[in-house]
Design an enzyme around this catalytic site. Structure first.
Site, PDB file in Angstrom:
ATOM      1  N   SER A  23       0.820  -1.217   0.000  1.00 40.50           N
ATOM      2  CA  SER A  23       0.000   0.000   0.000  1.00 40.50           C
ATOM      3  C   SER A  23       0.853   1.266   0.000  1.00 40.50           C
ATOM      4  CB  SER A  23      -0.958  -0.001   1.194  1.00 40.50           C
ATOM      5  OG  SER A  23      -0.262  -0.222   2.402  1.00 40.50           O
ATOM      6  N   HIS A 157     -39.992  22.702 -12.852  1.00 47.17           N
ATOM      7  CA  HIS A 157     -40.123  21.776 -14.001  1.00 47.17           C
ATOM      8  C   HIS A 157     -39.389  22.313 -15.221  1.00 47.17           C
ATOM      9  CE1 HIS A 157     -43.501  19.951 -11.730  1.00 47.17           C
ATOM     10  NE2 HIS A 157     -43.792  21.200 -11.455  1.00 47.17           N
ATOM     11  N   SER A 278     -14.212  24.504 -29.390  1.00 46.73           N
ATOM     12  CA  SER A 278     -14.385  23.265 -30.141  1.00 46.73           C
ATOM     13  C   SER A 278     -13.272  23.143 -31.153  1.00 46.73           C
ATOM     14  CB  SER A 278     -15.749  23.280 -30.842  1.00 46.73           C
ATOM     15  OG  SER A 278     -15.733  22.386 -31.943  1.00 46.73           O
ATOM     16  N   LYS A 284     -17.779  28.026 -31.118  1.00 49.38           N
ATOM     17  CA  LYS A 284     -18.219  27.468 -29.838  1.00 49.38           C
ATOM     18  C   LYS A 284     -17.444  27.990 -28.635  1.00 49.38           C
ATOM     19  CE  LYS A 284     -20.795  24.523 -29.092  1.00 49.38           C
ATOM     20  NZ  LYS A 284     -20.702  23.061 -29.188  1.00 49.38           N
ATOM     21  N   ASN A 286     -17.611  26.434 -24.843  1.00 52.33           N
ATOM     22  CA  ASN A 286     -18.282  25.390 -24.076  1.00 52.33           C
ATOM     23  C   ASN A 286     -18.027  25.521 -22.574  1.00 52.33           C
ATOM     24  OD1 ASN A 286     -19.236  24.195 -26.443  1.00 52.33           O
ATOM     25  ND2 ASN A 286     -17.350  23.021 -26.702  1.00 52.33           N
ATOM     26  N   GLU A 291     -19.444  21.416 -16.689  1.00 47.40           N
ATOM     27  CA  GLU A 291     -19.781  20.025 -17.000  1.00 47.40           C
ATOM     28  C   GLU A 291     -18.929  19.060 -16.171  1.00 47.40           C
ATOM     29  OE1 GLU A 291     -21.314  20.828 -21.541  1.00 47.40           O
ATOM     30  OE2 GLU A 291     -19.247  20.273 -21.196  1.00 47.40           O
ATOM     31  N   LYS A 326      -8.217   3.558   1.724  1.00 52.00           N
ATOM     32  CA  LYS A 326      -7.403   4.748   1.485  1.00 52.00           C
ATOM     33  C   LYS A 326      -7.544   5.321   0.078  1.00 52.00           C
ATOM     34  CE  LYS A 326      -4.341   2.496   3.896  1.00 52.00           C
ATOM     35  NZ  LYS A 326      -5.279   1.936   4.902  1.00 52.00           N
TER      36      LYS A 326
END
Ligand code: ARG
Length: 469
Positions: A23, A157, A278, A284, A286, A291, A326
């Site tokens: 580990s 909604h 893009s 574009k 983005n 995200e 861990k």
């Protein structure tokens, strides 16, 4: 490096199993906690007359040298073939102080050692997470202040519902993060018990003052059952849950803002600093930062789910399954910290489009509820008022206008109880400003209320920044 458990073994370890078992590649980051725990243990042994005070002091000096070496060149850990961080620290200590190092592990097991190290690490991680959360809260409040009175459409909604203020939207997230913060504080209180002195499973056989040892390590108390102490990883699961829920909240903010930055909404502009382009479409921009904030939540929730599954059905006391704690915890905490850090940057660089927000808040019959309420104030029962306001919206829809732009004659015909209002009065009653101002109730979106909330949060967060260690 020699294993800590060679005596009973004749054959050598299979190198493939060795790699599977080790580990150190991931638990090396607990080296500070391991050294800290070992120093405290050496002194606890001296107080119990198992070591002399001089021996404990010499061990402490040696352990501090090990720490200094790692501090100077952390790659010593990566280069070592030790099984885990505990073996590394003890092995290096032996090279530095000689045979005395062989006394350090008296009455201790790696089981209570690792449980202690991990709790110490968790306590430090929670502090860092709290600071990062606080920073996002401050960024949100900073953005809420100039936008406390700016109207925008509010949704249910994902349909336009009623106008809200941008400040109110932002403070909703401050509230969520505040609950996250209290979750961190709460779990810390439960985690604040030292397992050291629990031995492998049954308690150490040397007369160690575990309560004093716990205090010397900064714990509030010592654990009260050795079997539980060496196998308890509740704090890992709890912290991963608290992280997951905080990221659920950030993912909701991200989703709201991804929509807000769309050309369809156009309420919010992200800074170039946190957007990407893009490779194909030159026009574009983005919202990748948002995200990713939305996406990382899945990863941390997965770590939580993995940890719970590892813990489920484990027999008492320690089992090697627990070594899986861990990577789950470290990745969960690292990811959450990174998300909080990026969220603060995104918020600090975001700009609400005041013209667009204000003009869109006027469209889409967001004042229909207030029309019904106006009728109620003229004595119409709410259910009837709702129906009549609905009919008025339909009439406006048919003409392609807003309620307040209906021809006078139509308006008076549909809403005779409001015939006493002049056109200007009717328009004023249904204006975004009036609709917002009516909602001055505690928790409401009225600018005056939101401004007061901003002031409260500023005081609260300033105080917290001062007291944060
Ligand atoms: N590397 C181990 C872990 O992370 C340390 C404890 C090992 N204990 C043992 N009995 N093999 O859990």
């Amino acid at each position: 490096m020699k294993k800590l458990w060679g005596g009973r073994f004749e054959g050598a370890i299979d190198p493939r199993f060795d790699a599977f078992n080790r580990s150190l590649p991931f638990d090396q980051r607990m080296w500070r906690e391991d050294v800290q725990g070992s120093i405290a243990w050496a002194h606890a042994l001296a107080k119990a007359n198992v070591l002399t005070a001089a021996e404990a002091r010499e061990l402490e000096t040696g352990l501090r040298s090990v720490a200094a070496e790692i501090e100077r060149d952390p790659s010593v850990l990566a280069r070592s073939d030790a099984e885990d961080v505990h073996s590394f620290v003890e092995g290096r200590l032996k090279e530095l102080v000689g045979d005395l190092a062989k006394k350090l592990h008296t009455g201790r097991s790696r089981n209570d050692q690792v449980a202690t190290d991990l709790k110490l690490w968790t306590k430090g991680a929670v502090q860092a997470l709290e600071r990062a959360l606080l920073d996002v809260q401050r960024a949100l409040v900073e953005l809420a202040e100039p936008n406390a009175a700016l109207a925008m459409p509010g949704y249910t909604h994902l349909q336009r519902a009623q106008p809200i203020t941008v400040g109110h939207h932002l403070l909703a997230y401050v509230e969520m993060l505040e609950r996250d913060r209290t979750r961190f504080v709460d779990l810390l209180a439960r985690c604040d018990a030292s397992p050291l002195g629990s031995g492998a499973l049954a308690g150490t056989a040397f007369p160690v003052d575990r309560a004093a040892l716990a205090t010397s390590l900064g714990f509030a108390r010592a654990t009260r059952n050795s079997l539980d102490a060496v196998s308890d990883r509740d704090h890992v699961a709890e912290l991963l849950f608290a992280c997951s829920l905080a990221l659920v909240h950030l993912s909701r903010l991200a989703e709201d803002w991804i929509f807000f930055t769309s050309q369809e909404a156009g309420f919010l502009h992200l800074s170039d600093a946190v957007a990407t382009g893009s490779s194909l479409m030159p026009q574009k921009k983005n919202p990748d930062s948002l995200e990713l904030l939305r996406g990382k939540c899945g990863r941390v929730a997965g770590r939580l789910s993995g940890m719970l599954t590892t813990m489920k059905g484990l027999p008492l006391a320690y089992d090697k399954d627990l070594q899986e704690d861990k990577e789950a915890l470290f990745d969960g905490v690292d990811t959450t910290r990174a998300c909080l850090e990026v969220a603060a940057i995104v918020v600090r660089n975001a700009r609400f489009d005041a013209d667009r927000c204000a003009s869109e808040a006027k469209k889409g019959y967001l004042n229909a509820t207030d029309l019904a309420d106006l009728l109620v104030r003229s004595g119409v029962p709410f259910r009837v008022a709702h129906e009549r306001a609905g009919e008025t919206v339909r009439a406006a829809l048919e003409r392609g206008v807003e309620i307040e732009d209906l021809p006078e004659a139509t308006r008076k015909e549909l809403l005779p109880e409001l015939a006493k209002l002049t056109a200007a009065e009717f328009r004023r009653e249904l204006s975004v400003e009036a609709v917002l101002a009516r909602r001055g109730v505690l928790g409401g979106t009225a600018p005056a209320r939101v401004e007061a909330e901003v002031r409260l949060w500023k005081t609260e967060l300033a105080f917290r920044a001062d007291t944060a260690s």
